[in-house]
Design a protein around this motif. Sequence first.
Motif, PDB file in Angstrom:
ATOM      1  N   PHE A  12       0.812  -1.158   0.001  1.00 46.86           N
ATOM      2  CA  PHE A  12       0.087   0.016  -0.041  1.00 46.86           C
ATOM      3  C   PHE A  12       0.840   1.354   0.054  1.00 46.86           C
ATOM      4  CE2 PHE A  12      -2.153   3.563   2.429  1.00 46.86           C
ATOM      5  CZ  PHE A  12      -3.217   3.694   1.301  1.00 46.86           C
ATOM      6  N   PHE A  13       1.727   1.240   0.856  1.00 42.32           N
ATOM      7  CA  PHE A  13       2.655   2.373   0.999  1.00 42.32           C
ATOM      8  C   PHE A  13       3.685   2.550  -0.166  1.00 42.32           C
ATOM      9  CE2 PHE A  13       2.158   2.355   5.684  1.00 42.32           C
ATOM     10  CZ  PHE A  13       1.651   3.699   5.840  1.00 42.32           C
ATOM     11  N   GLU A  14       4.084   1.339  -0.885  1.00 44.18           N
ATOM     12  CA  GLU A  14       4.819   1.447  -2.053  1.00 44.18           C
ATOM     13  C   GLU A  14       4.029   2.006  -3.258  1.00 44.18           C
ATOM     14  OE1 GLU A  14       6.945  -1.722  -5.036  1.00 44.18           O
ATOM     15  OE2 GLU A  14       6.867  -2.367  -3.067  1.00 44.18           O
ATOM     16  N   HIS A  15       2.803   1.642  -3.356  1.00 42.23           N
ATOM     17  CA  HIS A  15       1.663   2.186  -4.597  1.00 42.23           C
ATOM     18  C   HIS A  15       1.697   3.683  -4.078  1.00 42.23           C
ATOM     19  CE1 HIS A  15      -1.297   2.642  -7.313  1.00 42.23           C
ATOM     20  NE2 HIS A  15      -2.030   3.026  -6.272  1.00 42.23           N
ATOM     21  N   LEU A  16       1.648   4.051  -3.038  1.00 43.49           N
ATOM     22  CA  LEU A  16       1.285   5.285  -2.635  1.00 43.49           C
ATOM     23  C   LEU A  16       2.584   6.223  -3.019  1.00 43.49           C
ATOM     24  CD1 LEU A  16      -0.909   7.517  -1.096  1.00 43.49           C
ATOM     25  CD2 LEU A  16       0.516   6.974   0.743  1.00 43.49           C
ATOM     26  N   GLY A  17       3.670   5.833  -2.586  1.00 44.21           N
ATOM     27  CA  GLY A  17       4.906   6.552  -2.781  1.00 44.21           C
ATOM     28  C   GLY A  17       5.130   6.366  -4.342  1.00 44.21           C
ATOM     29  N   THR A  18       4.773   5.632  -5.305  1.00 42.07           N
ATOM     30  CA  THR A  18       4.914   5.546  -6.610  1.00 42.07           C
ATOM     31  C   THR A  18       3.924   6.323  -7.338  1.00 42.07           C
ATOM     32  OG1 THR A  18       5.624   3.054  -6.628  1.00 42.07           O
ATOM     33  CG2 THR A  18       4.682   4.098  -8.705  1.00 42.07           C
ATOM     34  N   PHE A  38       2.955   9.407  -5.968  1.00 45.57           N
ATOM     35  CA  PHE A  38       3.505  10.628  -5.757  1.00 45.57           C
ATOM     36  C   PHE A  38       4.839  10.737  -6.685  1.00 45.57           C
ATOM     37  CE2 PHE A  38       0.623  10.843  -2.331  1.00 45.57           C
ATOM     38  CZ  PHE A  38       0.187  12.304  -2.002  1.00 45.57           C
ATOM     39  N   ALA A  39       5.556   9.781  -6.672  1.00 44.44           N
ATOM     40  CA  ALA A  39       6.843  10.150  -7.342  1.00 44.44           C
ATOM     41  C   ALA A  39       6.556  10.146  -9.046  1.00 44.44           C
ATOM     42  CB  ALA A  39       7.828   8.781  -7.034  1.00 44.44           C
ATOM     43  N   GLU A  40       5.993   9.053  -9.636  1.00 47.17           N
ATOM     44  CA  GLU A  40       5.949   8.928 -10.927  1.00 47.17           C
ATOM     45  C   GLU A  40       5.184  10.243 -11.373  1.00 47.17           C
ATOM     46  OE1 GLU A  40       4.221   5.309 -12.249  1.00 47.17           O
ATOM     47  OE2 GLU A  40       6.170   4.360 -11.372  1.00 47.17           O
ATOM     48  N   ASN A  41       3.968  10.605 -10.727  1.00 49.74           N
ATOM     49  CA  ASN A  41       3.169  11.610 -11.365  1.00 49.74           C
ATOM     50  C   ASN A  41       4.049  13.073 -11.045  1.00 49.74           C
ATOM     51  OD1 ASN A  41       1.124   9.956 -12.151  1.00 49.74           O
ATOM     52  ND2 ASN A  41       0.076  10.232 -10.245  1.00 49.74           N
ATOM     53  N   GLY A  42       4.842  13.195 -10.408  1.00 48.39           N
ATOM     54  CA  GLY A  42       5.662  14.266 -10.240  1.00 48.39           C
ATOM     55  C   GLY A  42       6.659  14.351 -11.355  1.00 48.39           C
ATOM     56  N   GLU A  43       7.352  13.129 -11.636  1.00 50.32           N
ATOM     57  CA  GLU A  43       8.102  13.261 -13.037  1.00 50.32           C
ATOM     58  C   GLU A  43       7.240  13.340 -14.149  1.00 50.32           C
ATOM     59  OE1 GLU A  43       9.905   9.294 -12.656  1.00 50.32           O
ATOM     60  OE2 GLU A  43      10.976   9.802 -11.130  1.00 50.32           O
ATOM     61  N   SER A  75      -2.185  14.922 -10.665  1.00 48.78           N
ATOM     62  CA  SER A  75      -3.038  14.016  -9.879  1.00 48.78           C
ATOM     63  C   SER A  75      -2.852  12.622  -9.486  1.00 48.78           C
ATOM     64  CB  SER A  75      -4.397  13.722 -10.825  1.00 48.78           C
ATOM     65  OG  SER A  75      -4.003  12.983 -11.939  1.00 48.78           O
ATOM     66  N   VAL A  76      -3.104  12.326  -8.401  1.00 48.26           N
ATOM     67  CA  VAL A  76      -2.635  10.922  -7.540  1.00 48.26           C
ATOM     68  C   VAL A  76      -3.907  10.220  -7.572  1.00 48.26           C
ATOM     69  CG1 VAL A  76      -1.610  10.058  -5.565  1.00 48.26           C
ATOM     70  CG2 VAL A  76      -0.669  12.138  -6.615  1.00 48.26           C
ATOM     71  N   GLN A  77      -3.753   9.067  -7.633  1.00 47.33           N
ATOM     72  CA  GLN A  77      -5.113   7.944  -7.317  1.00 47.33           C
ATOM     73  C   GLN A  77      -4.568   7.014  -6.386  1.00 47.33           C
ATOM     74  OE1 GLN A  77      -6.817   6.323 -10.787  1.00 47.33           O
ATOM     75  NE2 GLN A  77      -6.813   8.165 -12.112  1.00 47.33           N
ATOM     76  N   LEU A 128      -6.640  12.636  -6.234  1.00 47.95           N
ATOM     77  CA  LEU A 128      -6.366  14.022  -5.507  1.00 47.95           C
ATOM     78  C   LEU A 128      -5.368  14.904  -6.473  1.00 47.95           C
ATOM     79  CD1 LEU A 128      -5.755  12.137  -1.991  1.00 47.95           C
ATOM     80  CD2 LEU A 128      -7.800  13.534  -2.782  1.00 47.95           C
ATOM     81  N   ASN A 129      -5.038  15.999  -5.997  1.00 45.44           N
ATOM     82  CA  ASN A 129      -4.322  16.732  -6.555  1.00 45.44           C
ATOM     83  C   ASN A 129      -3.079  17.622  -5.766  1.00 45.44           C
ATOM     84  OD1 ASN A 129      -5.545  16.813  -9.510  1.00 45.44           O
ATOM     85  ND2 ASN A 129      -7.359  17.395  -8.386  1.00 45.44           N
ATOM     86  N   PRO A 130      -2.209  16.798  -5.454  1.00 44.48           N
ATOM     87  CA  PRO A 130      -1.202  17.551  -4.502  1.00 44.48           C
ATOM     88  C   PRO A 130      -0.121  18.477  -5.239  1.00 44.48           C
ATOM     89  CG  PRO A 130      -0.612  15.323  -4.921  1.00 44.48           C
ATOM     90  CD  PRO A 130      -2.013  15.490  -5.522  1.00 44.48           C
ATOM     91  N   PRO A 131       0.370  19.465  -4.410  1.00 43.16           N
ATOM     92  CA  PRO A 131       1.362  20.362  -5.108  1.00 43.16           C
ATOM     93  C   PRO A 131       2.593  19.652  -5.076  1.00 43.16           C
ATOM     94  CG  PRO A 131       0.547  21.116  -2.984  1.00 43.16           C
ATOM     95  CD  PRO A 131      -0.295  19.994  -3.281  1.00 43.16           C
ATOM     96  N   GLU A 132       3.605  20.401  -5.333  1.00 41.13           N
ATOM     97  CA  GLU A 132       5.049  20.044  -5.369  1.00 41.13           C
ATOM     98  C   GLU A 132       5.403  19.667  -3.706  1.00 41.13           C
ATOM     99  OE1 GLU A 132       8.427  18.510  -6.796  1.00 41.13           O
ATOM    100  OE2 GLU A 132       6.932  19.153  -7.857  1.00 41.13           O
ATOM    101  N   THR A 133       5.053  20.455  -3.006  1.00 37.15           N
ATOM    102  CA  THR A 133       5.489  20.298  -1.634  1.00 37.15           C
ATOM    103  C   THR A 133       3.850  20.007  -0.766  1.00 37.15           C
ATOM    104  OG1 THR A 133       5.157  22.485  -1.207  1.00 37.15           O
ATOM    105  CG2 THR A 133       7.424  21.552  -1.636  1.00 37.15           C
TER     106      THR A 133
END
Length: 87
Positions: A19-25, A27-32, A37-39, A49-54
Amino acid sequence: MADRTSADETLTRDELAAFFEHLGTEFAENGELDEQSVQIQVGNKTVQLNPPETVDLSVDVVERSPMLRGTRETIEIEVTWRPSRSD
């Protein structure tokens, strides 16, 4: 108005790690990819969701002693932000 989606589950350590690995992925992949958006899977629902850079992170760990109704350990992790605007 606030929409809340929540789920309580019992997971194995491996399932929690996944679960945490998917969550991290997410955030990381969509930032790259410059996608905002993050699902996130919450129970049987997918939330976008739509998190900013920080983002703001709060971690709270509680260790209860056996004198207080048995030993119990808890980790609460909260990540908050103001959503990015998608134009």
